[in-house]
Scaffold this active site. Sequence first.
Site, PDB file in Angstrom:
ATOM      1  N   ASP A  27     -53.023  19.465  37.363  1.00  0.00           N
ATOM      2  CA  ASP A  27     -53.375  18.089  36.978  1.00  0.00           C
ATOM      3  C   ASP A  27     -54.367  17.520  37.997  1.00  0.00           C
ATOM      4  O   ASP A  27     -55.329  16.834  37.644  1.00  0.00           O
ATOM      5  CB  ASP A  27     -52.101  17.230  36.942  1.00  0.00           C
ATOM      6  CG  ASP A  27     -52.194  16.048  36.009  1.00  0.00           C
ATOM      7  OD1 ASP A  27     -53.290  15.526  35.831  1.00  0.00           O
ATOM      8  OD2 ASP A  27     -51.146  15.617  35.482  1.00  0.00           O
ATOM      9  N   HIS A 220     -43.065  12.375  35.034  1.00  0.00           N
ATOM     10  CA  HIS A 220     -44.465  12.672  35.378  1.00  0.00           C
ATOM     11  C   HIS A 220     -45.246  11.368  35.277  1.00  0.00           C
ATOM     12  O   HIS A 220     -45.760  11.011  34.216  1.00  0.00           O
ATOM     13  CB  HIS A 220     -44.976  13.722  34.383  1.00  0.00           C
ATOM     14  CG  HIS A 220     -46.381  14.165  34.568  1.00  0.00           C
ATOM     15  ND1 HIS A 220     -46.713  15.381  35.124  1.00  0.00           N
ATOM     16  CD2 HIS A 220     -47.569  13.579  34.241  1.00  0.00           C
ATOM     17  CE1 HIS A 220     -48.029  15.526  35.136  1.00  0.00           C
ATOM     18  NE2 HIS A 220     -48.570  14.439  34.596  1.00  0.00           N
ATOM     19  N   HIS A 222     -48.306   8.948  36.246  1.00  0.00           N
ATOM     20  CA  HIS A 222     -49.611   8.657  36.845  1.00  0.00           C
ATOM     21  C   HIS A 222     -49.535   7.240  37.416  1.00  0.00           C
ATOM     22  O   HIS A 222     -48.710   6.428  36.984  1.00  0.00           O
ATOM     23  CB  HIS A 222     -50.719   8.815  35.792  1.00  0.00           C
ATOM     24  CG  HIS A 222     -51.001  10.266  35.494  1.00  0.00           C
ATOM     25  ND1 HIS A 222     -52.029  10.960  36.057  1.00  0.00           N
ATOM     26  CD2 HIS A 222     -50.339  11.166  34.714  1.00  0.00           C
ATOM     27  CE1 HIS A 222     -52.006  12.218  35.639  1.00  0.00           C
ATOM     28  NE2 HIS A 222     -50.987  12.374  34.818  1.00  0.00           N
ATOM     29  N   CYS A 253     -56.320  13.007  33.286  1.00  0.00           N
ATOM     30  CA  CYS A 253     -56.568  13.855  32.126  1.00  0.00           C
ATOM     31  C   CYS A 253     -57.971  13.573  31.613  1.00  0.00           C
ATOM     32  O   CYS A 253     -58.302  12.429  31.323  1.00  0.00           O
ATOM     33  CB  CYS A 253     -55.542  13.584  31.026  1.00  0.00           C
ATOM     34  SG  CYS A 253     -55.877  14.563  29.559  1.00  0.00           S
ATOM     35  N   ASN A 262     -51.987  11.185  39.808  1.00  0.00           N
ATOM     36  CA  ASN A 262     -50.531  11.272  39.725  1.00  0.00           C
ATOM     37  C   ASN A 262     -49.894  10.578  40.927  1.00  0.00           C
ATOM     38  O   ASN A 262     -50.556  10.331  41.947  1.00  0.00           O
ATOM     39  CB  ASN A 262     -50.091  12.744  39.788  1.00  0.00           C
ATOM     40  CG  ASN A 262     -50.390  13.490  38.515  1.00  0.00           C
ATOM     41  OD1 ASN A 262     -51.503  13.913  38.282  1.00  0.00           O
ATOM     42  ND2 ASN A 262     -49.385  13.656  37.678  1.00  0.00           N
TER      43      ASN A 262
END
Length: 312
Positions: A27, A220, A222, A253, A262
């Site tokens: 990522d 997860h 961000h 992304c 993140n």
Amino acid sequence: MRLPLPQVEPDPTLPRSVTVYEVGPRDGLQNESTVVPAAVKAEFVRRLAAAGLGTIETTSFVDPRWVPQLADAEEVLGLLGDEGRGARRPVLVPNERGLDRALTAGVGAVAIFGSATETFARRNLNRTVEESVEMFRPVVERSRAEGLWVRAYVSMCFGDPWEGPVPVARVVDVCRRLMDLGCDELSLGDTIGVGTTGHVHRLLAALDGAGIGPERVGVHFHDTYGQALANTVAALRDGVTVVDASTGGLGGCPYAKSATGNLATEDLVWALEGAGVSTGTDLDALVATSTWMAGHLGRPSPSRVVRALAGG
Ligand code: HMG
Ligand code: MG
């Protein structure tokens, strides 16, 4: 001089230990304008492992035309050899073509990645939600037959930049469908970082009600709106013990422009170790790794802890 560490004052509302699922090499690097050489990527993974991170998502076997930053997946895994294999070195795989490549490279774990919303499914996977579930089905079946560990991400769980609010029931439905394929772990993606703590609590409760308990769930987040750490702590209080984070706070992304970095692994480690929660990591080594990677990327780390401890 050794860097300072937080004063440890145990927080009895948190678990005793947490598994950090490191996503920096995947990522973190998939969204950078600088394409990092394969040798630097392999060195990044080695440094992260040496810093104590057990689980490291190493790369992505998507169509290289969609994500040119990770087009060198085979080369990175070739350079890593055994250090890039096993159940704790997952790679992203969207389809059977990606799985063929991953199996040839000798991986031991894969992650499929679905979307709670139709717009993002279309933009990220060129499929409807339903079509993407069907694309993942043989990936999970074959992965299990090969003895691989399988994770399922669901993106846009807390909001979508095109569709706005995302109903909890719809998120649960997509999560259930992906887990029913036979995945070992679910990761709830706040792709654009808009979630808040009550929303986290509500979604985890709804998933539990649908038979997906917190022991099978990772989070997860961000950090676009600065909520990632608060949301992570909320999830830990609800029984989650797997947290996705990216060393240096890199990430995003390419198919969701409002996605930024993140949760930084260093920020997570500072918060957890201060609260008496073991992460098994060495903060000095993580900060040194982020500073080293910032040199390759040509910009300072966005992590608050990295900036406080190393000045960039
Ligand atoms: P498509 O164009 O519909 O693919 O893309 P297709 O199946 O129609 O195939 C078209 C061509 O691509 C064929 O080649 C295939 O062989 C090739 P041709 O016959 O034209 O020469 N191809 C591949 N080549 C290599 N590896 C492959 C592969 N697949 C097809 N795996 C596809 C569909 C899913 C492939 C595409 O949309 C794609 O690669 N998407 C990935 C996008 C991506 O990586 N996004 C970032 C990761 S997700 C994320 O970051 C969110 C997350 O962090 C959680 C969160 O934050 O929420 C996980
Ligand atoms: Mg992500």
